[in-house]
Motif scaffolding. Sequence first.
Motif, PDB file in Angstrom:
ATOM      1  N   ALA B 215       0.832  -1.208   0.000  1.00  0.00           N
ATOM      2  CA  ALA B 215       0.000   0.000   0.000  1.00  0.00           C
ATOM      3  C   ALA B 215       0.862   1.251   0.000  1.00  0.00           C
ATOM      4  CB  ALA B 215      -0.923  -0.007   1.214  1.00  0.00           C
ATOM      5  N   LEU B 228      -4.707   5.228   7.300  1.00  0.00           N
ATOM      6  CA  LEU B 228      -5.896   4.842   6.527  1.00  0.00           C
ATOM      7  C   LEU B 228      -7.136   5.639   6.919  1.00  0.00           C
ATOM      8  CD1 LEU B 228      -5.618   0.945   6.294  1.00  0.00           C
ATOM      9  CD2 LEU B 228      -4.597   2.688   4.848  1.00  0.00           C
ATOM     10  N   LEU B 236     -10.098   4.215   4.776  1.00  0.00           N
ATOM     11  CA  LEU B 236     -10.185   2.765   4.531  1.00  0.00           C
ATOM     12  C   LEU B 236     -10.377   1.997   5.834  1.00  0.00           C
ATOM     13  CD1 LEU B 236      -7.508   2.374   1.743  1.00  0.00           C
ATOM     14  CD2 LEU B 236      -9.970   2.603   1.540  1.00  0.00           C
ATOM     15  N   LEU B 280      -7.219  -5.397   3.362  1.00  0.00           N
ATOM     16  CA  LEU B 280      -8.205  -4.332   3.555  1.00  0.00           C
ATOM     17  C   LEU B 280      -9.543  -4.897   4.024  1.00  0.00           C
ATOM     18  CD1 LEU B 280      -7.470  -1.955   0.558  1.00  0.00           C
ATOM     19  CD2 LEU B 280      -7.100  -1.510   2.989  1.00  0.00           C
ATOM     20  N   GLN B 283     -10.120  -4.937   7.612  1.00  0.00           N
ATOM     21  CA  GLN B 283     -10.295  -3.667   8.338  1.00  0.00           C
ATOM     22  C   GLN B 283     -11.787  -3.457   8.584  1.00  0.00           C
ATOM     23  OE1 GLN B 283      -7.470  -2.248   9.266  1.00  0.00           O
ATOM     24  NE2 GLN B 283      -6.224  -3.596   7.974  1.00  0.00           N
TER      25      GLN B 283
END
Lengths: 223, 286
Positions: B215, B228, B236, B280, B283
């Motif tokens: 990332a 994020l 995110l 991701l 998350q």
Amino acid sequence: MFKNVYNWIDERLDITPLWRDVADHEVPEHVNPAHHFSAFVYCFGGLTFFITVIQILSGMFLTMYYVPDIINAYASVDFLQHQVAFGQIVRGMHHFGASLVIVMMFLHTLRVFFTGSYKAPREMNWVVGMLIFFIMLGLGFTGYLLPWDNKAYYATKVGVEIAASVPYIGSYIADFLYGGDIVGAQTLTRFFAIHVFFLPGALIAMLAAHFLMIRRQGISGPL
Amino acid sequence: MAHGHNSNEKVVYVGDTRVKKGKGFQTPPDYTSFPGKSEAFIPNFLLKEWMVGCVVLVGFLVWTIAEPPPLGYPADPTNAAFIPMPDWYFLFLYQFLKYPYVSQDYVLLGTMGIPAIMFGALLLAPFLDTGKERRFYRRPIASSLMLVTLAACVYLTVVSWDHYQHMLEKNGQIPEHHEREERVREAIEEGKPRPNFMKKAAAVIEPDDPAATIAQEAQCLGCHAADLSGSAGPALIGVGARLSKEEIAETITHGRNNGAMPAYEGQLSTEEIDQLATWLSKQTQE
């Protein structure tokens, strides 16, 4: 009972002439909507004052909960709007009343302009009225920052940047409003003080002058 | 009364003061000089005025109950995506300053020149328009200047608002106070507590995952921030709760919003995209 108390005070201070001077006057036909409906255009000044009183009262109640610092400002507005009984109504009256004051004042200004009522001997009253207009815009600008949400933050940032582009004094204006280099803790407390103490004080003084002049000069005659 | 109103005296004083009574004041016309039916301010006229005032007040109250005053998200100085917007009665000035010849090199004309002339003329109108005529149709210059200015202000306000709506549409945004209201309503409908918008963003889950390095190297964090939490791009944190792993992989591969989120097809291998999407989708913070 009330009459006795009133008489007791009146014997000592002679207050009757004070209020009778304000109260005892006639409303001529040409400004009375009961006689000519089109005379409603003469009501906008009174409505501006009415909404201004609402603004002052609702603002006084808002300061019971509002906290002017950057950590708590947003949370306090959120709390007073959503948790406090009738909070939504009080904040709603203050928020929408701000727009309503501008609208009413705008219509009042146009009425005075198009009926030529600002002409001699009422020039000073027009100038004071315009100063009230600018104070109201100042109240709108400073009040917009206080909820401390993104809209408030960025509108103030842009507004002060525009003021800062004025030559020579621009940077001083920006320093005065920011109280630092960015929109921050100092800006919020400053805007709060200006919004709640300085401008309302000036506004009340100007309104007093405005009304005194109307009583002194009387209303302008029919066209 | 030492100084009564005896007209034989040379100097007449006001009341018990030493103020000499002047002669210059133009006494306003007596109301007997107005034609027609005048009425007393108190109590006759004021009572009617109060009735109108009550109707206005009730209407206003109904409005404030029906329409909650707007409140967005807490001020975030690092939010680069927010479209600044002053209150509606400043829009005419805001829009005016966007035009060439009143901005950039000529900003002096925009901030000082024209507004100072306009507001100055308004302030000093009684000294500029000194004729005795009061009817607006007999004062063509003053009236037409006012009408043109009014039309210009209305036009500038409408253009500014249209531009704002257009920007919102282009960026795929809705005003924050609408979004916030909607989120609160949904939470309450689902029986959850009111969301706390003051809460700090939750921490990244598994920050040592090799995908975090991807990332960073692919410049994702430039827009989505190192924690994020989002800046130019959306946060995110919690993306795994909103989107499935396949949807995230699809967004990374093909981009979104006309390239606001660029397509990484070709720049990252399919395995790398898969690793990123897996990470991701974990998350799932609230």
